[in-house]
Write a protein that holds these residues in place. Sequence first.
Motif, PDB file in Angstrom:
ATOM      1  N   VAL A  55      -1.615  16.228   3.507  1.00 56.04           N
ATOM      2  CA  VAL A  55      -2.974  16.525   3.971  1.00 56.04           C
ATOM      3  C   VAL A  55      -3.145  18.034   4.127  1.00 56.04           C
ATOM      4  CG1 VAL A  55      -4.547  16.310   5.931  1.00 56.04           C
ATOM      5  CG2 VAL A  55      -3.340  14.300   5.083  1.00 56.04           C
TER       6      VAL A  55
ATOM      7  N   PHE B  66       7.842   9.545   6.899  1.00 56.12           N
ATOM      8  CA  PHE B  66       6.626   9.249   6.157  1.00 56.12           C
ATOM      9  C   PHE B  66       5.437   9.976   6.781  1.00 56.12           C
ATOM     10  CE2 PHE B  66       3.527   6.105   4.405  1.00 56.12           C
ATOM     11  CZ  PHE B  66       3.842   6.356   3.099  1.00 56.12           C
ATOM     12  N   ILE B  67       5.442  10.047   8.116  1.00 60.73           N
ATOM     13  CA  ILE B  67       4.356  10.729   8.822  1.00 60.73           C
ATOM     14  C   ILE B  67       4.402  12.228   8.520  1.00 60.73           C
ATOM     15  CG2 ILE B  67       3.474  11.305  11.132  1.00 60.73           C
ATOM     16  CD1 ILE B  67       4.543   8.475  11.976  1.00 60.73           C
TER      17      ILE B  67
ATOM     18  N   MET C  13       0.817  -1.209   0.000  1.00 58.50           N
ATOM     19  CA  MET C  13       0.000   0.000   0.000  1.00 58.50           C
ATOM     20  C   MET C  13       0.855   1.264   0.000  1.00 58.50           C
ATOM     21  SD  MET C  13      -3.196   0.596   0.450  1.00 58.50           S
ATOM     22  CE  MET C  13      -3.919   2.182   0.347  1.00 58.50           C
TER      23      MET C  13
ATOM     24  N   MET D  40       0.376  15.177  -4.615  1.00 62.08           N
ATOM     25  CA  MET D  40      -0.390  16.199  -3.908  1.00 62.08           C
ATOM     26  C   MET D  40       0.503  17.347  -3.455  1.00 62.08           C
ATOM     27  SD  MET D  40      -2.890  13.841  -1.699  1.00 62.08           S
ATOM     28  CE  MET D  40      -3.363  14.915  -0.367  1.00 62.08           C
TER      29      MET D  40
ATOM     30  N   GLY E  75       3.225  12.699   4.925  1.00 61.55           N
ATOM     31  CA  GLY E  75       1.773  12.561   4.818  1.00 61.55           C
ATOM     32  C   GLY E  75       1.046  13.768   5.395  1.00 61.55           C
ATOM     33  N   SER E  76       1.538  14.282   6.556  1.00 63.96           N
ATOM     34  CA  SER E  76       0.893  15.457   7.155  1.00 63.96           C
ATOM     35  C   SER E  76       0.994  16.642   6.219  1.00 63.96           C
ATOM     36  CB  SER E  76       1.545  15.829   8.486  1.00 63.96           C
ATOM     37  OG  SER E  76       1.776  14.695   9.249  1.00 63.96           O
TER      38      SER E  76
ATOM     39  N   LEU F  51       0.736   9.199  -4.159  1.00 65.61           N
ATOM     40  CA  LEU F  51      -0.333  10.146  -3.873  1.00 65.61           C
ATOM     41  C   LEU F  51       0.213  11.377  -3.145  1.00 65.61           C
ATOM     42  CD1 LEU F  51      -3.769   9.100  -2.658  1.00 65.61           C
ATOM     43  CD2 LEU F  51      -2.538  10.569  -1.156  1.00 65.61           C
ATOM     44  N   PHE F  52       1.012  11.136  -2.111  1.00 66.87           N
ATOM     45  CA  PHE F  52       1.557  12.262  -1.353  1.00 66.87           C
ATOM     46  C   PHE F  52       2.464  13.115  -2.239  1.00 66.87           C
ATOM     47  CE2 PHE F  52       1.237   9.719   2.862  1.00 66.87           C
ATOM     48  CZ  PHE F  52      -0.115  10.021   2.937  1.00 66.87           C
TER      49      PHE F  52
ATOM     50  N   TYR G 293      14.823   8.193  11.794  1.00 68.21           N
ATOM     51  CA  TYR G 293      13.842   8.078  12.877  1.00 68.21           C
ATOM     52  C   TYR G 293      12.659   7.212  12.475  1.00 68.21           C
ATOM     53  CZ  TYR G 293      16.486  12.199  14.337  1.00 68.21           C
ATOM     54  OH  TYR G 293      17.478  13.069  14.662  1.00 68.21           O
ATOM     55  N   GLY G 294      12.907   6.033  11.938  1.00 71.71           N
ATOM     56  CA  GLY G 294      11.812   5.132  11.588  1.00 71.71           C
ATOM     57  C   GLY G 294      10.884   5.732  10.553  1.00 71.71           C
ATOM     58  N   ALA G 295       9.586   5.515  10.781  1.00 70.31           N
ATOM     59  CA  ALA G 295       8.601   5.943   9.774  1.00 70.31           C
ATOM     60  C   ALA G 295       8.231   7.412   9.911  1.00 70.31           C
ATOM     61  CB  ALA G 295       7.344   5.087   9.876  1.00 70.31           C
ATOM     62  N   TRP G 296       8.939   8.162  10.753  1.00 71.02           N
ATOM     63  CA  TRP G 296       8.525   9.553  10.999  1.00 71.02           C
ATOM     64  C   TRP G 296       8.607  10.403   9.747  1.00 71.02           C
ATOM     65  CZ3 TRP G 296       5.538  10.864  14.772  1.00 71.02           C
ATOM     66  CH2 TRP G 296       5.555  10.097  15.945  1.00 71.02           C
TER      67      TRP G 296
ATOM     68  N   THR H 201       1.294   3.326  -3.195  1.00 71.94           N
ATOM     69  CA  THR H 201       0.219   4.252  -3.528  1.00 71.94           C
ATOM     70  C   THR H 201       0.281   5.492  -2.646  1.00 71.94           C
ATOM     71  OG1 THR H 201      -1.181   2.495  -4.353  1.00 71.94           O
ATOM     72  CG2 THR H 201      -2.287   4.487  -3.646  1.00 71.94           C
ATOM     73  N   ALA H 202       0.560   5.277  -1.349  1.00 76.59           N
ATOM     74  CA  ALA H 202       0.647   6.430  -0.441  1.00 76.59           C
ATOM     75  C   ALA H 202       1.742   7.375  -0.917  1.00 76.59           C
ATOM     76  CB  ALA H 202       0.907   5.960   0.979  1.00 76.59           C
TER      77      ALA H 202
END
Lengths: 290, 338
Positions: free
Chosen positions: B302, B294-295, B251, B262, B298-299, B258-259, B289-292, B254-255
């Motif tokens: 959005v 990505f976070i 998945m 956008m 994504g933020s 998309l990000f 720092y890991g998945a940060w 796609t993320a």
Amino acid sequence: MTWLNIVIQGALVGGFYALFACGLSLMFGVMKVINLAHGDVAVVAGYTAVFLAPKFGVSPLWSFVVVVPVFALLGYVVQRTLIQKSIDRDPFTTLLVTFGLSVLIENLLLEVYTANGQSINIGSLIGSSFQLSSTIYISYVSLVVLGVAVAVLGALQIFLGHTKTGRLIRAVSDDREAAQLSGANYRHIFGIAAGIAFATVALAGIAYGMTTEFAPSSGVTNLIYAFEAVVVGGIGSLWGTLVGGIAIGIAQQLGEHINPEYQVLAGNLLFLVVLAVRPNGLFGKKTAPS
Amino acid sequence: MSTRESLSSLDVRRSTHSPLITLVGSVVLVSLFSVAPWIVPAWFASILMNFFILVIMATMWNLLAGYSGMVSIGQQAFVGLGAYATLFFAIKGMSPLAAIPLAALACGVIALPVTYLLFRLRGGYFSIATWVVADTAMIIIGTVAYLGGGTGHYLPGLSNFDPVSLTHVQYLASWSVALVVVIGTYVLLRSRLGLVLASMRDNEVAARSAGAHVTSARRIVFIVAAAGCGAAGAVLAISQPFVQPGNEFSMSWTAEMLFASMIGGLGTIEGPIIGSVVYFVLFQWLGQYGAWYFIVFGSLAVGIAIWQPRGLWGALRDRFHVELLPVGHWVRERRSAK
């Protein structure tokens, strides 16, 4: 006997899918938007029940008494702020925003609580079941979840049909502008609908945590099944969703019976076949959704 | 003033500046990227390679969502199928490099019947249905023992390269596919189909009543995007070179696409490329720092969707009136007319 067992176990799971899906249908019906983070809300509710509720002295078994109203409020707030902002742009933006939120929530949960499975501890209740025949056992918890699903769907049906707020919700979903002209504040009504959606899916998340283990990715997988239930049953019909959920549940049990790897595949295939043969679902209205 | 006279005083142009500048700039950039693996350090070439894979995917996703309004959250289906098609041809003895166009073609062919199912749904329901398709494709591929089942399979056919030339080949594969995809999208959008897409985006009902074949245009775009994502999957398989259902059908592809589109700006050719740059800058900065990372990514996406829906490139373009790769038309009054 195996066949009967497949139908019974499928129906029990199907009730859960319908409970999970009804908020998704409600929000689509009223606001014409799909909340792609719907499944993740359920998982957050599960984590809240496991990690947050005990800190306030609430036992996991009774956590829903607190978590469900809190999520209703959360739904109202999220709708009035984030989702309304994106609806004001267009439905397209809502999809992008809620998908982004879904990915964000899942990754945040992964970072904070890892990918380890969690479950809501309900003590010895989890294993207790009654015997229908020599090979068929029915778990009390699953039966209660099915009962709750039917009760919630029934209550929702009565609420939408026979109360003032319910009528307002239907008015707004039929024609937003006309309802606004007649004095209904559609943004407030949207908030209420989202509150109901969040509350029901939080309940579904807690029910899920009581019957099996969940992880950050459970939201996404269950959203797919719930969505399949909605489309198979027919978009816009609450009882159709219950029938669709049971159909998906039975298909999955059947697939699993043939080969454990085929459990999810069988549900997906049923969905695709229905989409090909009867795109409006079993109980859907004649017009295709737009 | 007659209509004819007033029309002649209007000037229709595509570029905001001389196309020659774009052309010369493109030639310089293309030459630089083509020789990059021999100039830049290996770690940077590896980042560039992954950057190009994201550019391919984001460009395709932008074509779907930004130009045709289809929010597919199941594009990982075609990334995965492209990777597995490459694996299949490689096991059969073909060079994985030669398999790239075939993998793209295979994905396009699979996408055709899929559109007949998916196009029965609209908006959000279409989105989730693309997800079901991706999920189904992953499960089915995972049951095929010949392709490694659930545990995956090593991609054969690359062992005749020594380690250094293998990295060069991997880089050039991803770079050349990205180039073809971006140029192809540019040409597509400047064609008649691009015009139909633009009219559809502005007002679908009006486009339909004016005789535009809206559904066929959508179908073509979906097939092209599937083929493009399939090519990205093929390049992904070559770059790793190991193919596993959980990774290729993830998945997160796609993320990311998309990000990236956008953040850069939907509905522009430049946007997804800029969004991909942002992604890799964030990754270098927060990757430990890991998945940060990505976070944060994504933020950002959005936030941009809500407050700056035209993205970074859209904001820059509106501010400075620049178009690097114009696909629309500019109508303005001719200065000499007055």
